[in-house]
Design a protein around this motif. Structure first.
Motif, mmCIF file in Angstrom:
data_model
loop_
_atom_site.group_PDB
_atom_site.id
_atom_site.type_symbol
_atom_site.label_atom_id
_atom_site.label_comp_id
_atom_site.label_asym_id
_atom_site.label_seq_id
_atom_site.Cartn_x
_atom_site.Cartn_y
_atom_site.Cartn_z
ATOM 1 N N SER A 90 31.894 37.245 44.918
ATOM 2 C CA SER A 90 31.975 35.821 44.612
ATOM 3 C C SER A 90 31.995 35.577 43.113
ATOM 4 O O SER A 90 31.141 36.087 42.373
ATOM 5 C CB SER A 90 30.788 35.069 45.214
ATOM 6 O OG SER A 90 30.762 33.730 44.750
ATOM 7 N N GLY A 91 32.957 34.778 42.674
ATOM 8 C CA GLY A 91 32.997 34.386 41.272
ATOM 9 C C GLY A 91 31.900 33.419 40.896
ATOM 10 O O GLY A 91 31.681 33.148 39.704
ATOM 11 N N PHE A 92 31.207 32.863 41.892
ATOM 12 C CA PHE A 92 30.141 31.894 41.636
ATOM 13 C C PHE A 92 28.757 32.523 41.592
ATOM 14 O O PHE A 92 27.900 32.091 40.816
ATOM 15 C CB PHE A 92 30.146 30.810 42.729
ATOM 16 C CG PHE A 92 31.261 29.820 42.608
ATOM 17 C CD1 PHE A 92 31.154 28.710 41.786
ATOM 18 C CD2 PHE A 92 32.437 30.005 43.320
ATOM 19 C CE1 PHE A 92 32.188 27.787 41.683
ATOM 20 C CE2 PHE A 92 33.481 29.089 43.225
ATOM 21 C CZ PHE A 92 33.353 27.974 42.403
ATOM 22 N N LEU A 142 41.043 40.274 45.302
ATOM 23 C CA LEU A 142 41.855 40.597 46.465
ATOM 24 C C LEU A 142 41.688 39.493 47.498
ATOM 25 O O LEU A 142 40.649 38.846 47.575
ATOM 26 C CB LEU A 142 41.417 41.924 47.088
ATOM 27 C CG LEU A 142 41.662 43.199 46.293
ATOM 28 C CD1 LEU A 142 40.847 44.344 46.891
ATOM 29 C CD2 LEU A 142 43.144 43.571 46.367
ATOM 30 N N ALA A 143 42.678 39.343 48.381
ATOM 31 C CA ALA A 143 42.694 38.215 49.313
ATOM 32 C C ALA A 143 41.452 38.148 50.188
ATOM 33 O O ALA A 143 40.885 37.078 50.398
ATOM 34 C CB ALA A 143 43.945 38.284 50.188
ATOM 35 N N ASN A 144 41.033 39.296 50.725
ATOM 36 C CA ASN A 144 39.956 39.314 51.717
ATOM 37 C C ASN A 144 38.600 39.648 51.123
ATOM 38 O O ASN A 144 37.619 39.780 51.865
ATOM 39 C CB ASN A 144 40.278 40.318 52.832
ATOM 40 C CG ASN A 144 40.421 41.730 52.302
ATOM 41 O OD1 ASN A 144 41.129 41.954 51.323
ATOM 42 N ND2 ASN A 144 39.778 42.689 52.947
ATOM 43 N N THR A 145 38.516 39.787 49.804
ATOM 44 C CA THR A 145 37.216 40.042 49.178
ATOM 45 C C THR A 145 36.916 38.953 48.152
ATOM 46 O O THR A 145 36.353 37.919 48.484
ATOM 47 C CB THR A 145 37.157 41.453 48.563
ATOM 48 O OG1 THR A 145 38.243 41.621 47.632
ATOM 49 C CG2 THR A 145 37.246 42.525 49.635
ATOM 50 N N CYS A 146 37.309 39.144 46.897
ATOM 51 C CA CYS A 146 36.926 38.192 45.857
ATOM 52 C C CYS A 146 37.552 36.805 46.043
ATOM 53 O O CYS A 146 36.912 35.798 45.751
ATOM 54 C CB CYS A 146 37.274 38.752 44.480
ATOM 55 S SG CYS A 146 36.238 40.153 44.000
ATOM 56 N N ILE A 147 38.800 36.750 46.509
ATOM 57 C CA ILE A 147 39.411 35.441 46.729
ATOM 58 C C ILE A 147 38.692 34.716 47.854
ATOM 59 O O ILE A 147 38.268 33.550 47.704
ATOM 60 C CB ILE A 147 40.912 35.589 47.052
ATOM 61 C CG1 ILE A 147 41.659 36.154 45.856
ATOM 62 C CG2 ILE A 147 41.509 34.234 47.463
ATOM 63 C CD1 ILE A 147 41.597 35.315 44.603
ATOM 64 N N GLU A 148 38.538 35.377 48.990
ATOM 65 C CA GLU A 148 37.879 34.725 50.118
ATOM 66 C C GLU A 148 36.441 34.343 49.787
ATOM 67 O O GLU A 148 35.999 33.223 50.084
ATOM 68 C CB GLU A 148 37.916 35.627 51.344
ATOM 69 C CG GLU A 148 37.252 34.992 52.552
ATOM 70 C CD GLU A 148 37.406 35.793 53.832
ATOM 71 O OE1 GLU A 148 36.533 35.637 54.703
ATOM 72 O OE2 GLU A 148 38.388 36.554 53.950
ATOM 73 N N CYS A 149 35.715 35.239 49.160
ATOM 74 C CA CYS A 149 34.303 34.977 48.888
ATOM 75 C C CYS A 149 34.141 33.863 47.854
ATOM 76 O O CYS A 149 33.287 32.981 48.007
ATOM 77 C CB CYS A 149 33.631 36.259 48.412
ATOM 78 S SG CYS A 149 31.829 36.211 48.498
ATOM 79 N N THR A 150 34.956 33.879 46.806
ATOM 80 C CA THR A 150 34.890 32.834 45.785
ATOM 81 C C THR A 150 35.264 31.479 46.374
ATOM 82 O O THR A 150 34.604 30.466 46.116
ATOM 83 C CB THR A 150 35.822 33.189 44.610
ATOM 84 O OG1 THR A 150 35.380 34.408 44.008
ATOM 85 C CG2 THR A 150 35.837 32.090 43.563
ATOM 86 N N ALA A 151 36.329 31.454 47.172
ATOM 87 C CA ALA A 151 36.780 30.194 47.761
ATOM 88 C C ALA A 151 35.764 29.663 48.775
ATOM 89 O O ALA A 151 35.499 28.456 48.827
ATOM 90 C CB ALA A 151 38.137 30.397 48.430
ATOM 91 N N ARG A 152 35.201 30.534 49.575
ATOM 92 C CA ARG A 152 34.197 30.104 50.557
ATOM 93 C C ARG A 152 32.965 29.543 49.842
ATOM 94 O O ARG A 152 32.404 28.515 50.243
ATOM 95 C CB ARG A 152 33.810 31.277 51.456
ATOM 96 C CG ARG A 152 32.915 30.889 52.618
ATOM 97 C CD ARG A 152 32.479 32.127 53.401
ATOM 98 N NE ARG A 152 33.583 32.760 54.103
ATOM 99 C CZ ARG A 152 33.999 32.398 55.317
ATOM 100 N NH1 ARG A 152 33.415 31.386 55.942
ATOM 101 N NH2 ARG A 152 34.989 33.044 55.904
ATOM 102 N N TYR A 153 32.544 30.203 48.788
ATOM 103 C CA TYR A 153 31.381 29.746 48.015
ATOM 104 C C TYR A 153 31.690 28.387 47.384
ATOM 105 O O TYR A 153 30.832 27.492 47.369
ATOM 106 C CB TYR A 153 31.063 30.777 46.944
ATOM 107 C CG TYR A 153 29.635 30.828 46.464
ATOM 108 C CD1 TYR A 153 28.897 32.011 46.516
ATOM 109 C CD2 TYR A 153 29.012 29.712 45.909
ATOM 110 C CE1 TYR A 153 27.592 32.074 46.048
ATOM 111 C CE2 TYR A 153 27.708 29.766 45.441
ATOM 112 C CZ TYR A 153 27.005 30.943 45.512
ATOM 113 O OH TYR A 153 25.712 30.998 45.047
ATOM 114 N N ALA A 154 32.914 28.212 46.897
ATOM 115 C CA ALA A 154 33.307 26.930 46.324
ATOM 116 C C ALA A 154 33.194 25.813 47.356
ATOM 117 O O ALA A 154 32.710 24.711 47.066
ATOM 118 C CB ALA A 154 34.731 27.003 45.783
ATOM 119 N N SER A 155 33.629 26.104 48.570
ATOM 120 C CA SER A 155 33.523 25.123 49.642
ATOM 121 C C SER A 155 32.066 24.778 49.929
ATOM 122 O O SER A 155 31.718 23.609 50.132
ATOM 123 C CB SER A 155 34.212 25.662 50.896
ATOM 124 O OG SER A 155 34.134 24.741 51.962
#
Length: 208
Positions: A121-123, A146-159
């Motif tokens: 997560s970037g957050f 990557l789509a299923n690691t840092c992208i997904e985790c960062t985007a989910r955390y943002a939500s």
């Protein structure tokens, strides 16, 4: 899954992990994602998005992974599988070419560079949320690797933090097509407000 409205003053592009090791010929991870990356047009799409958001006056935020250096994770009680891979492969090593920015995606004047994230997560344990709030950001466009690691985790955390989240399905890549499918068809719709192609995103951005 689109129809989002992007106001330049309250929108940011989160460009995740634009390192040579990920995106450049000769990078340590590039051979593992190259097939999927070339299939979706990753690099050209990221170039298109970066140019379009800057033309629209949208804030660009670089969201970098921890650059490996000797001793990282070695004394940790519970390094996760991805951290063990970084520890073994010395990915994004600090002071080495692989840990430098891909030349097409290096920070430009006015860009924000968040503090480095240790996990996916970037957050988590960074200043990213603080930086976005200080700049009045409510909508984030998440692209990079990557789509299923840092992208997904960062985007989910943002939500979870209350941001409006857009995923750009052809501005990312993964080791396998199945991972891309999981990221955008199975998992993404559970947290992202909009999942679009590069073309759809650019068409929805405000005029320069």
């Amino acid at each position: 899954m689109g129809d989002a409205v992007y106001d330049a003053k309250s929108t940011a592009l989160l460009l995740v992990d634009p390192y040579n090791d990920f995106m450049s010929e000769g990078g340590k991870v590039w051979p593992l994602i190259r097939e999927v990356a070339e299939e979706v047009g990753l690099l050209d799409n990221l170039r298109t998005i970066a140019r379009a958001v800057r033309d629209a006056g949208i804030q660009v935020v670089i969201v970098p992974h921890r650059r490996w250096q000797a001793g990282d994770y070695a004394s940790w009680g519970h390094p996760n599988p991805n951290q063990r891979k970084v520890m073994a492969g010395h990915h994004f090593a600090r002071g080495e070419w692989g840990g430098e920015w891909h030349p097409d995606f290096a920070p430009q004047p006015g860009d924000i560079v968040a503090s480095e994230h240790w996990g996916s997560s970037g957050f988590a344990n960074t200043d990213l949320d603080f930086q976005l709030k200080q700049h009045g950001i409510s909508h984030v466009i998440v692209a990079g690797l990557l789509a299923n690691t840092c992208i997904e985790c960062t985007a989910r955390y943002a939500s979870e933090l209350g941001y409006h989240v857009t995923l750009v399905k052809d501005a990312t890549a993964a080791f396998r097509r199945e991972m891309m499918h999981a990221a955008h068809q199975l998992n993404g719709p559970t947290f992202a407000h909009s999942i679009v192609s590069t073309r759809e995103l650019v068409e929805a951005l405000p005029e320069a």
